[in-house]
Design an enzyme around this catalytic site. Sequence first.
Site, PDB file in Angstrom:
ATOM      1  N   GLY A 166      73.878 -31.181   9.705  1.00  0.00           N
ATOM      2  CA  GLY A 166      72.528 -31.994   9.309  1.00  0.00           C
ATOM      3  C   GLY A 166      72.364 -32.105   8.194  1.00  0.00           C
ATOM      4  N   SER A 167      70.812 -31.394   7.980  1.00  0.00           N
ATOM      5  CA  SER A 167      70.740 -31.247   6.662  1.00  0.00           C
ATOM      6  C   SER A 167      70.831 -29.999   6.057  1.00  0.00           C
ATOM      7  CB  SER A 167      68.952 -31.328   6.930  1.00  0.00           C
ATOM      8  OG  SER A 167      68.319 -32.751   7.298  1.00  0.00           O
ATOM      9  N   THR A 168      71.496 -28.753   6.379  1.00  0.00           N
ATOM     10  CA  THR A 168      71.671 -27.901   5.649  1.00  0.00           C
ATOM     11  C   THR A 168      72.950 -28.455   4.397  1.00  0.00           C
ATOM     12  OG1 THR A 168      73.070 -26.794   8.097  1.00  0.00           O
ATOM     13  CG2 THR A 168      70.870 -26.972   7.306  1.00  0.00           C
ATOM     14  N   PHE A 169      73.790 -29.375   4.959  1.00  0.00           N
ATOM     15  CA  PHE A 169      74.714 -29.641   4.177  1.00  0.00           C
ATOM     16  C   PHE A 169      74.330 -30.738   3.140  1.00  0.00           C
ATOM     17  CE2 PHE A 169      77.953 -31.856   3.437  1.00  0.00           C
ATOM     18  CZ  PHE A 169      79.540 -31.060   3.087  1.00  0.00           C
ATOM     19  N   LYS A 170      72.832 -30.917   3.442  1.00  0.00           N
ATOM     20  CA  LYS A 170      72.818 -31.623   1.337  1.00  0.00           C
ATOM     21  C   LYS A 170      72.321 -30.779   0.438  1.00  0.00           C
ATOM     22  CE  LYS A 170      69.704 -34.440   4.360  1.00  0.00           C
ATOM     23  NZ  LYS A 170      68.253 -34.328   4.996  1.00  0.00           N
TER      24      LYS A 170
END
Lengths: 484, 487
Positions: B217-221
Site C-alpha cells: 500500500g502507501s508505504t511503498f510511496k
Amino acid sequence: MSSSQTGGESPRTKRRENTTITPQGAPNRRNTELVLLAFAVVLPMLAYANVGLAMDGKLPSGMLGYGLGMGALALVAHLVMRRFAPYADPLLLPLATLLNGLGLVMIWRLDKAGSLLRKNFPAASNQLMWSALGVALFIGVVMVLKDHRILQRYTYISMVVALVLLAAPAFFPSRDEDFGAKIWIRFGSFSIQPGEFAKIILTVFFAGYLMVKRDALALASRRFMGMYLPRGRDLGPIIVVWLLSILILVFETDLGSSFLFFGLFVVMLYVATERTSWIVFGLLMSISGAALVATSEPHVKTRIDAWLDPMRAFAPNPPKTATEQIGQTLMAFGSGGTTGTGLGQGRSWLIQFAAKSDFILGSFGEELGLTGMMAIFLLYGLIVQRGLRTAVATRDPFGKLLAVGLSSAFALQVFVVAGGVTGLIPLTGMTMPFLAQGGSSLVANWALIAILLKISDSARRPAAEPAPTTTVDGATEPTRGALA
Amino acid sequence: MNKPIRRVSIFCLVLVLALMVRVNWVQGVQAEAWASNTHNDRNKYDRYAYPRGNIIVAGGQPITKSDFVNGYRYKYKRSWVDGPLWAPVTGYSSQAFGTSQLESLSDGILSGSDSRLFFRNTLDMMTGKEKQGGDVVTTLNAKAQKAAYDALGAKKGAAVAIDPRTGAILALVSTPSYDPGRFAGTGGEDEKAWKELNADPNKPMLNRALRETYPPGSTFKLVTAAAAFENGRYQNIEDVTDTPDHYVLPNTNVELKNASADEPCAKATVKTAMDFSCNTVFGKIGAELGGEKMRTQAERFGFNNPGINVPIRASESYFPPKSSADGTAMDSIGQHDTRATPLQMAMVAAAIANDGRLMAPYLVDEERASNLTTISKHSERQLSQAVSPATAQKLQQLMESVVQNGTGKKAQIDGLKVGGKTGTAQHGENNAGLPFAWFMSYAKAPDGRQVAVAVVVEDGSTEREQISGGGLAAPIAKAVMKAALDR
C-alpha cells in the site's frame, strides 16, 4: 597339550578299527575348566553390573544372588564333570556357561526396556529357571549316560520318538503370535519346541543307522554316471525317515529346522560313507528342494522378499506381508558400529517382539558392536571346533558320527539364525543356541553339550576302552590309579 | 572317517567365517549408512538424549529450556519461556513433529552435532562429561519484542524492528502466535495440539513477519519517491508536481482516486503529497518513470531477492519486472502486483534512516559451545546502497513530516526524532477483503541510537472505514520504537 597330541595321531592312523592311542599321562584339564568356568561366570556378572549402571545408575540389586546362583550351578556341573567325565574337553562347559550367562543379561536388559517392547513380559527369571533346568539335565546326562555307545541301542526307538516329536505340533492349534510357524507343543501355559530335542534324537538315529549300514552304503553300490549309488534296501529306511521329517517341517513351515535336518543328513551320510558323491546329491537336492518350496510356499516367498529388500516395509504402501524386523536389525547393527553403544545403552527394543528371541543377536550387535559380534561368533566357532575335534579323536564310529552330527547341527543352527539375522541368507526363524530366550532350546543345547562331553571324555581317556556293554566304572578306576 | 570329518570341519569354519565377514560388512563398511538411515529412529531419540542448547536474547536471558524428563525413548524435552512471544523466532523442536525456524536452522549447534563442536564433544566424551548442545545468541531485544507482542494483542498481524546501522533484528513478532511447548513431546495431547494448530484458520504457525507477503500500500510511496529523486525527476521535497485534479491511468479510462476528494493533491509538492499520501501524485510519478526504473529502485531496497536469510529464509518481496503503464502506476502505490513482507518494509525504513545504506538483516549474533566458547560471530554486511545519502536525507524529511503534519501523527514520541509512513492496502478480488493497515517508521535517539519498524495489521477492525495505517498500525510501531530505544 594332551588333546592336540592325541589329535595329531589319529589322522595318521587310517584304519579306524585299529586306532589306538597311547596313554599320555597328561593332565585331565579339569583345573583349566575350573578357571575358565570362573571367567565364564564373572564376565556375565560384570555385564549385568554394566547394564544396571547404564540403565539405573546403580548396581542391580539381584547381582549377588545371580552371581551366586550361576556360580553354584557352574560349580556343581564342574564337580560332576570331575567325578563322571574327568577326561572331557575343558572348553565346552565354560563356553556354554558364558553364552548362557550373556544371553540372560541381554534378556534382563530387554525386560527393562519396559513398555517400549510391545508385549513385553519379563523373561529373565524364566530364562534363569530354564538355565537351571538345562544345567540339571546336563548334570543328569553326564551322570546317567555311562557311555555314549549305550545310545546306539536306541537307534530305532530314537527314530520313532523323533518323528512323534516332530509331528506333534501339527496337532496343536497355532496361535497368532507364532507368526505362521507351528513348532510348539502346548500344555496350558507351558509349551515346548520339540524340534530342538528332535535335533539330538534324530542325530542319534542317523548315527546308529549309518554306523551299521555304512559299509554297505559305501561299498555295495552301483556305478552310475561316474557316481556310486547305494542299494535301495540300504538307503531306503533312512531316506524315508529323513523325507518324513522334512515333509513334517515343511508342513509346519519350520524352514530353519528343515534346512538344519537336511544339512545334518547330508553331512552324516558323507562322513559315514566317505563318498563325495553325497555332497553332490545333497547340493542338487537342496537346490531343487529350495526352489520347490520357494515357489509353492507364500510364507517362504515373504521371507525371501524381506531378505532381498529389508527396507521394503518402511517404504510407502508396503505389502501386507512385509516385515520390519530385518531392516530394524540391520539398523541396530549399523548403529552399534565397531564398538557398540555399550550394554544397556542401545535401542534394540526397536526390533520389537523378537528382540529377545530370534533377533537377540541384533541386540548384541548394537550394544557390543562388531567387536562383540566377532567374539560371539568365535565362542560358537569354538564350540563347533571342540565338538568336531572330539569326533576326530573318538575311536568308535558311532561316537564319531554322533559327535560330527551334533557339532554340525549346532554349526548349521548358528549359521541359519545368525545368517538370517544379519541378512546374509533369508531368515528362517530359529533360536540362537544359549543366547536366545526359550526354554526348549536352552535345555536341548545343554543336553547336546553334555553328550559331546561324554564322547570327548571317552575319546581322551588314556586307557583302552571297555566294550560298550561292560560297566564303565570298572574301567575308570585302574586308569585313575595309574595316573595318581 | 577322519578325512570327511576334517572336511566337515573346514565347511563349518567357512560357515563361521561367512558370518564374520558378513557382520564386518554390515557393522564396518555399511555401518554409517544403516546408522543414518532415515528410518532409523535412533537418530530421533539421540537428538533428545542430552540437554539441547538454548536460544538466548540480547540481554543474555534464554528463551528456551531443555527439561530432563527421563523417558525411555527421550531423555529431554524442549520447552520455551513465553512460547507464543518468541515462537516466530525460535520455531518449534518437537520429538514427534520435527523442528522449524531457528530450532531447525541452528540444530547442529543446539543439538551439539555440528562438526565445529567435534573437538569439544570428543573431549567431553573422554572426560565422561555429558554431551550438551551449544547456545545461539540472538540480536533480539526482549523489551521491544514484548512491546510489539502486547501492542498487537488479539489483532492478526506482524511487527519487525531492525537496528538500521547494523541490520540486527530487534523484534520479530507474528500474531496470533502459538506455544511450541504444546506439542514438544510425543503424547496424545501433543498430537491433538499439533492437529489443532494446523487446522486453525487463523494460521497461528505462520510466521507473518517473514513468510507472508502483503500489498504494501502507501508505504511503498517512499520507494517511488526515492526513485523520483534518484532519477533526477525532482531535486527537492518542496518541488511542485504536475499532478492533475483527476488522474486517469495511462491508456485506460480508469481514474485513480485519492483517499478523499478534498485532499490537496492537485499540483501538490512532494512533501504535501507524502503528508496526505496522495495516490494520484505517486501513481503518476511511477507511471512516468516507468516499470524498469521503479523495479531497479525497489530491488536496491531488497525486493525480488529470494536470498534474504536472517538466517530464517524470508519470502521474496515482489515488484513486477514487466507491467503495463497503468499497472506500473498501481504498482508504484503499493497495490496491484507489488507485495512485501513486513521485514522488507522494515528494511526500507532502515535503509532510509541509515543514509541509504541497507544492511543485511540478521537474527543470530553468535553461536557458542556449551562451555561458552564462541564458535561463530555475525559480521555486519551491507546489502546495497539503496539510495544516495542526499536522497536518504530528503526521504527522512518526508517521513518526519508525515509524523509531524500528516497521517502518522500517532507515532510521535517525545524526545525522539520519528519518521514514518502509513499505508492502507486494499486486497482481495475487487478489493473485497478488509484492507491491511501498515506503518513503517524509524526513530532516532539524541545519542545516535536508531530503530526501524514495520507493522502490519491484517484485520484490525470489522469496519472498513476504521482501518487505516495511521490509526491501527502507528501506535504499535510507536510502542516498539519506544521500547527499543528506552534505556
